[in-house]
Design an enzyme around this catalytic site. Structure first.
Site, PDB file in Angstrom:
ATOM      1  N   ASP A  62      -3.524  19.102 -46.617  1.00  0.00           N
ATOM      2  CA  ASP A  62      -4.776  19.330 -45.886  1.00  0.00           C
ATOM      3  C   ASP A  62      -5.511  18.024 -45.603  1.00  0.00           C
ATOM      4  O   ASP A  62      -6.471  17.995 -44.832  1.00  0.00           O
ATOM      5  CB  ASP A  62      -5.714  20.243 -46.692  1.00  0.00           C
ATOM      6  CG  ASP A  62      -5.222  21.689 -46.696  1.00  0.00           C
ATOM      7  OD1 ASP A  62      -4.477  22.038 -45.769  1.00  0.00           O
ATOM      8  OD2 ASP A  62      -5.590  22.433 -47.607  1.00  0.00           O
ATOM      9  N   ASP A 113      -7.577  22.303 -49.708  1.00  0.00           N
ATOM     10  CA  ASP A 113      -7.288  22.042 -51.110  1.00  0.00           C
ATOM     11  C   ASP A 113      -5.964  21.313 -51.336  1.00  0.00           C
ATOM     12  O   ASP A 113      -5.850  20.514 -52.227  1.00  0.00           O
ATOM     13  CB  ASP A 113      -7.334  23.342 -51.936  1.00  0.00           C
ATOM     14  CG  ASP A 113      -6.535  24.465 -51.286  1.00  0.00           C
ATOM     15  OD1 ASP A 113      -5.694  24.164 -50.431  1.00  0.00           O
ATOM     16  OD2 ASP A 113      -6.751  25.636 -51.641  1.00  0.00           O
ATOM     17  N   ASP A 152     -11.189  28.211 -45.879  1.00  0.00           N
ATOM     18  CA  ASP A 152     -10.065  28.922 -46.496  1.00  0.00           C
ATOM     19  C   ASP A 152     -10.536  30.305 -46.889  1.00  0.00           C
ATOM     20  O   ASP A 152     -11.742  30.541 -46.987  1.00  0.00           O
ATOM     21  CB  ASP A 152      -9.700  28.232 -47.829  1.00  0.00           C
ATOM     22  CG  ASP A 152      -8.925  26.970 -47.615  1.00  0.00           C
ATOM     23  OD1 ASP A 152      -8.576  26.703 -46.469  1.00  0.00           O
ATOM     24  OD2 ASP A 152      -8.677  26.275 -48.613  1.00  0.00           O
TER      25      ASP A 152
HETATM   26  P1  ATP Z   1      -6.035  30.163 -48.092  1.00  0.00           P
HETATM   27  O1  ATP Z   1      -5.588  29.123 -47.129  1.00  0.00           O
HETATM   28  O2  ATP Z   1      -7.056  31.059 -47.599  1.00  0.00           O
HETATM   29  O3  ATP Z   1      -6.319  29.646 -49.455  1.00  0.00           O
HETATM   30  P2  ATP Z   1      -3.631  31.317 -49.039  1.00  0.00           P
HETATM   31  O4  ATP Z   1      -3.871  30.847 -50.414  1.00  0.00           O
HETATM   32  O5  ATP Z   1      -3.291  32.743 -48.859  1.00  0.00           O
HETATM   33  O6  ATP Z   1      -4.800  31.120 -48.099  1.00  0.00           O
HETATM   34  P3  ATP Z   1      -1.271  29.724 -48.945  1.00  0.00           P
HETATM   35  O7  ATP Z   1      -1.546  29.212 -50.312  1.00  0.00           O
HETATM   36  O8  ATP Z   1      -0.796  28.841 -47.888  1.00  0.00           O
HETATM   37  O9  ATP Z   1      -2.535  30.405 -48.366  1.00  0.00           O
HETATM   38  O10 ATP Z   1      -0.259  30.924 -49.125  1.00  0.00           O
HETATM   39  C1  ATP Z   1       0.362  31.522 -48.027  1.00  0.00           C
HETATM   40  C2  ATP Z   1       1.236  32.641 -48.507  1.00  0.00           C
HETATM   41  O11 ATP Z   1       2.277  32.118 -49.324  1.00  0.00           O
HETATM   42  C3  ATP Z   1       0.530  33.674 -49.348  1.00  0.00           C
HETATM   43  O12 ATP Z   1       0.005  34.707 -48.576  1.00  0.00           O
HETATM   44  C4  ATP Z   1       1.627  34.170 -50.240  1.00  0.00           C
HETATM   45  O13 ATP Z   1       2.359  35.203 -49.575  1.00  0.00           O
HETATM   46  C5  ATP Z   1       2.529  32.974 -50.410  1.00  0.00           C
HETATM   47  N1  ATP Z   1       2.253  32.272 -51.672  1.00  0.00           N
HETATM   48  C6  ATP Z   1       1.113  31.683 -52.044  1.00  0.00           C
HETATM   49  N2  ATP Z   1       1.217  31.113 -53.249  1.00  0.00           N
HETATM   50  C7  ATP Z   1       2.474  31.319 -53.661  1.00  0.00           C
HETATM   51  C8  ATP Z   1       3.233  30.981 -54.831  1.00  0.00           C
HETATM   52  N3  ATP Z   1       2.695  30.273 -55.837  1.00  0.00           N
HETATM   53  N4  ATP Z   1       4.494  31.387 -54.907  1.00  0.00           N
HETATM   54  C9  ATP Z   1       5.060  32.082 -53.905  1.00  0.00           C
HETATM   55  N5  ATP Z   1       4.426  32.437 -52.792  1.00  0.00           N
HETATM   56  C10 ATP Z   1       3.144  32.080 -52.657  1.00  0.00           C
END
Ligand code: ATP
Length: 901
Positions: free
Chosen positions: A642, A638, A332
């Protein structure tokens, strides 16, 4: 059956009753109340499977084929009235059992300590604020918050549920998730139909909820049924099991050979039975690697502890071996490669770009436009940003000793801080009296979060935040600088997203909408086309410096690192460049992956290091694709979704801090600090453990083969035995176990992370190892006979000659340890000679024991030894050096030839 689903809290709660529970819905219990209840109800734990008692553990040490052979020999020698021999054998049996017992105890303690590190936590309301407590400290009356991926920590009566679905297989056997809601159900509903209850041990598959604890520990439904929690993990891996089976067959093989030799000695050699029998006992003991299983177990336990020290907690032992052979790590981004300490750096509205100052989560800092402070009174859009950031948010900021901490998602913490920066630290007076009535929680599949609030006049307001593409797809218009609504300029927003993302910023879009009160609930369908875009929020999340170093280390070790993120492609690329991934020119997005079939994905996955806008389903396809190319894949995760990818990966790695219980349970390894550097450390430890097990084997087997060869040669050549049976027993069970143990504690060799990964199917008995066994056993036999005949030739007694031969064998074993410590490089460096404390402690103990058996009169009587004169002692040590020189030169020749190749 209780009717707990009706007013469940009344049953298990102390007598204060329901009123107080209602009052505490908002604030939860007070800490002192919780403590009091903990006294009354006890810890929220289920009893573990009772560990084996010490007596059983001690007795089980005798349950071993070799020990049976030894007990039989002791009985026969006693029958023949060879009291000394049988005494020694019994002492050795007891000694072996005690050593095994103590070592096993240590190993089990190590595993228990690690289990404690994985104790689950629960989010509760205490003293009016959300905190995280050890799940075992939950008490009836606590208000617990659950979300997708959590294991329900106690039996809860729901007081709030949003799209909540729970998998109750642990309790009802039903594997399809069931819907849960806070509405009461009939008092006689069956367990599986009590939709207003969450049961301890079940898994939240989707949504969020809040409930009051009605039963803990053994009073929970799961406690009533099974009363048991986890099965005990045995200290074993495929390699150890393979060696166990090998050792058993070897024992049988040796016994048959021994029987044949006994027959040969009696019939052909016409030897007297008592001596012959003792020789055969000696042979059996010599050839069986009895210390091996114990030493291998200790090696594993040492490895598990070493990994835990580096923040990598092993949940399933075979992972230790797999980690050593990992050839690609899929990781990630957020929190693993980056710090997950977010701070809003910029805001983009239609026609305006604002810079945001401030550090950490403190809600203090200026919002600037064209280098001047921007006042929300002149920039109305800032108020809209603040409102969306503050309302569409589940995080809480706490300040303690001047430092601001976030409880919940760090990104939401950063948005809370932003709201504070815009409103000047205080709450937004405009939203006072607003009530949240519905929420669509964030989900990696739809990538946004939406909240519905009712204001004091009964008007409904929707606020949404999420990935820009997802939000743009829901918007029909945009907020203009003058506060009006204009048409959505998609090209402008896409351009601005790319601009922020190219700087490595994580970009969110925020939007607002009106909602007709009669619609009440938020639905994804109704959101489409109903929103007005406020603008974009750019967040900085700097890379972890230690992750940069760890990625470089992995590359040197021949391990590819691939970033699989839900974030935007441009953000992913910018962060990948900062982290130092190999191929930053190419990004595959989730949409690209969807268009590929499995065969083309397998090829593309090898060539690409950055995967953006992926969902958990893509992770699963990527693992499978990489595995189909013969790679050993480690995958991090996480979220609850997953879990399939983590299970499928060769080494599934879950995040200890931000990871869900579901992910942790599916994983082989849990990172206590969510840090990529810990994965690299775990791979290094995995390689070291494998090396050490290999070293233990490479040291033990030639030792046994050498001793056995000595006896067989003597028997066939009709020569006197250069070492007696009891002496062989002494060597094997006292010295060999001690010296072998030293290898279990070996630190990583230099260059451990500069070698390419081992093939997963690499056989244990390589041609190299077989050759080593042959060479060393021949050298052992030659030098033992050499010194024996040298001593006889000098006119020494047979006893003294044997004593010298036995000491030569032990000296060679010691030198062999120093040789084996460096199987991949030279042993002729100062570092190699200096060794480690453990090696020297083992060598000194063995040396003291050898002096004792050689010079103490009562030991001399027991073992038939005689004092060795000083000069002869020096000759023995000299022979050790000769042995060391020969094997080291042979290794250098082999390494030199390999290098040329
Ligand atoms: P990784 O997989 O590297 O942890 P990440 O945390 O960016 O990546 P996701 O958590 O799937 O991946 O988030 C994807 C996208 O969704 C983010 O880039 C953001 O734009 C949006 N996002 C993440 N968390 C939230 C939230 N709590 N509320 C609204 N949008 C969110």
């Amino acid at each position: 059956m209780t009717d707990s689903h009706e007013m469940p809290m009344l049953h298990a709660l102390p007598s204060e009753g329901a009123l107080e529970v209602t009052a505490s819905r908002l604030s939860g219990l007070r800490s002192d109340e919780a403590e009091e209840r903990l006294h009354i109800h006890g810890f929220n734990r289920l009893p573990m499977v009772a560990p084996r008692g010490w007596l059983i553990r001690f007795l089980s040490q005798f349950h071993n084929m070799l020990i049976y052979v030894l007990i039989a020999s002791a009985a026969v020698t006693a029958f023949m009235q060879h009291w000394i021999d049988s005494g020694v054998i019994v002492a050795v049996i007891l000694g072996n059992a005690i050593v095994g017992f103590l070592q096993e105890g240590r190993a089990e303690a190590a595993m228990d300590a690690i289990k404690d590190m994985l104790a689950p936590h629960a989010a509760v309301l205490r003293d009016g604020r959300r905190t995280s407590v050890d799940a075992s400290e939950l008490v009836p009356g606590d208000i617990v918050l659950v979300e997708a991926g959590d294991r329900v920590p106690a039996d809860l009566r729901l007081i709030e549920a949003r799209s909540l679905r729970v998998e109750e297989a642990a309790l009802t056997g039903e594997s399809v998730p069931v819907d849960k809601a806070s509405d009461p159900v009939a008092s006689n509903a069956a367990l599986g139909d009590r939709s207003s209850m969450l049961f301890s041990g079940t898994l939240v598959a989707a949504g969020t909820g809040r409930g009051v604890v009605v039963a803990t520990g053994m009073a929970t439904e799961i406690g009533k049924i099974s009363g048991m929690l986890q099965k005990v993990e045995t200290l074993s891996t495929p390699l150890v099991r393979q060696m166990d089976v090998f050792a058993r067959w070897l024992t049988l093989f040796i016994l048959i050979v021994a029987a044949l030799l006994l027959a040969y000695g009696l019939v052909v050699g016409h030897l007297a039975f008592p001596e012959l029998f003792m020789t055969i006992v000696g042979l059996s003991v010599a050839a069986i690697p009895e210390g091996l299983p114990a030493v291998m177990t200790i090696t594993l336990a040492v490895g598990v502890q070493a990994m835990a020290r580096r923040n990598a907690i092993v949940r399933r032992l075979p992972a230790i071996e797999t980690l050593g052979s990992v050839s690609v790590i899929c990781t990630d981004k957020t929190g693993t490669l980056t710090r997950n300490e977010m701070v809003v750096a910029s805001l983009v509205a239609a026609g305006h770009v604002y810079a945001v100052d401030g550090e950490g989560y403190a809600p203090e800092g200026a919002v600037r436009w064209k280098d001047a402070d921007a006042d929300p009174r002149d920039h109305a859009v800032l108020t809209a940003f603040a409102r969306a950031a503050g309302l569409c948010n589940d995080a809480v900021l706490h300040s303690a000793n001047g430092a601001w901490r976030v409880e919940g998602d760090p990104m939401e913490g950063a948005l809370m801080a932003l709201a504070g920066k815009i409103t000047g630290g205080g709450a937004d007076p405009f939203t006072e009296g607003w009530r949240r009535v519905d929420v669509i929680p964030f989900d990696a599949a739809h990538r946004y979060m939406a909240v519905l609030h009712v204001d004091d006049k009964g008007k409904c307001h929707v606020h949404v935040k999420g990935a820009p593409e997802a939000i743009l797809a829901l918007c029909a218009g945009q907020r203009m600088p003058d506060g009006s609504t204009g048409p959505l300029d998609v090209a402008y927003w896409e351009h601005m997203v790319d601009m922020l993302a190219a700087e490595g910023q994580r970009v969110l879009a925020v939007a607002i909408g009106e909602w007709r009160p009669e619609m009440r609930h938020l639905t994804q369908e109704a959101l489409v086309g109903s929103l007005t875009l406020i603008g974009l929020v750019g967040l900085m999340d700097p890379p972890r410096p230690e992750a940069i170093a760890a990625v470089a280390e992995c590359h040197r070790a021949g391990i590819r690192v691939k970033m699989i993120t839900g974030d935007h492609a441009a953000t992913a690329r910018a962060i990948a460049a900062m982290i130092g991934l190999q191929r930053c020119d190419r990004v595959l997005t989730g949409a690209d992956i969807d268009r590929m079939d499995d065969a083309s994905l397998a090829l593309a996955a090898i060539e690409t290091d950055i995967f953006a806008r992926t969902s958990p389903a893509h992770k699963l396809r990527l693992v499978t694709a990489l595995q189909s190319q013969g790679l050993t894949v480690a995958m991090t995760g996480d979220g609850v979704n997953d879990a399939p990818a983590l299970k499928r990966a060769d080494a599934g790695i879950a995040m200890g801090i931000k990871g869900s219980e579901a992910a942790k349970e599916a994983a082989e390894l849990v990172l206590a600090d969510d840090n990529f550097a810990s994965i690299a450390a775990a791979v290094r430890e995995g390689r070291t453990v494998y090396d050490n097990i290999k070293k233990v084997i490479s040291w033990t087997l030639p030792t046994n083969a050498g001793e056995a060869a000595t006896i067989i040669i003597a028997l066939f050549a009709g020569l006197a035995l250069p070492v007696t049976a009891v002496q062989i027993l002494w060597i094997n069970l006292v010295t060999a176990v001690t010296l072998g143990l030293a290898l279990a504690f070996e630190p990583s060799e230099d260059g451990t992370m500069q070698r390419p990964p081992r093939r997963r199917d690499e056989p244990l008995l390589t041609a190299d190892l077989l050759w080593h066994i042959f060479l060393v056993s021949m050298l052992f036999a030659a030098l033992v006979f050499g010194i024996f005949f040298y001593a006889l030739d000098k006119g020494h007694s047979a006893e003294l000659a044997r004593t010298m031969a036995m000491n030569t064998l032990v000296v060679m074993e010691i030198f062999h340890v120093f040789f084996i410590r460096n199987i991949y490089g030279t042993s002729l460096t100062w570092r190699a000679v200096r060794g480690t404390k453990v090696v020297w402690a083992c060598v000194i103990s063995v040396t003291v024991a050898q002096f004792a058996i050689t010079y103490l009169p009562f030991m001399q009587r027991l073992f038939g030894t005689e004092s060795v004169p000083l000069m002869d002692g020096l000759v023995i040590v000299g022979l050790g050096w000769v042995f060391f020189a020969l094997v080291e030169i042979e290794k250098q020749m082999r390494l030199a030839l390999r290098k040329r190749a």
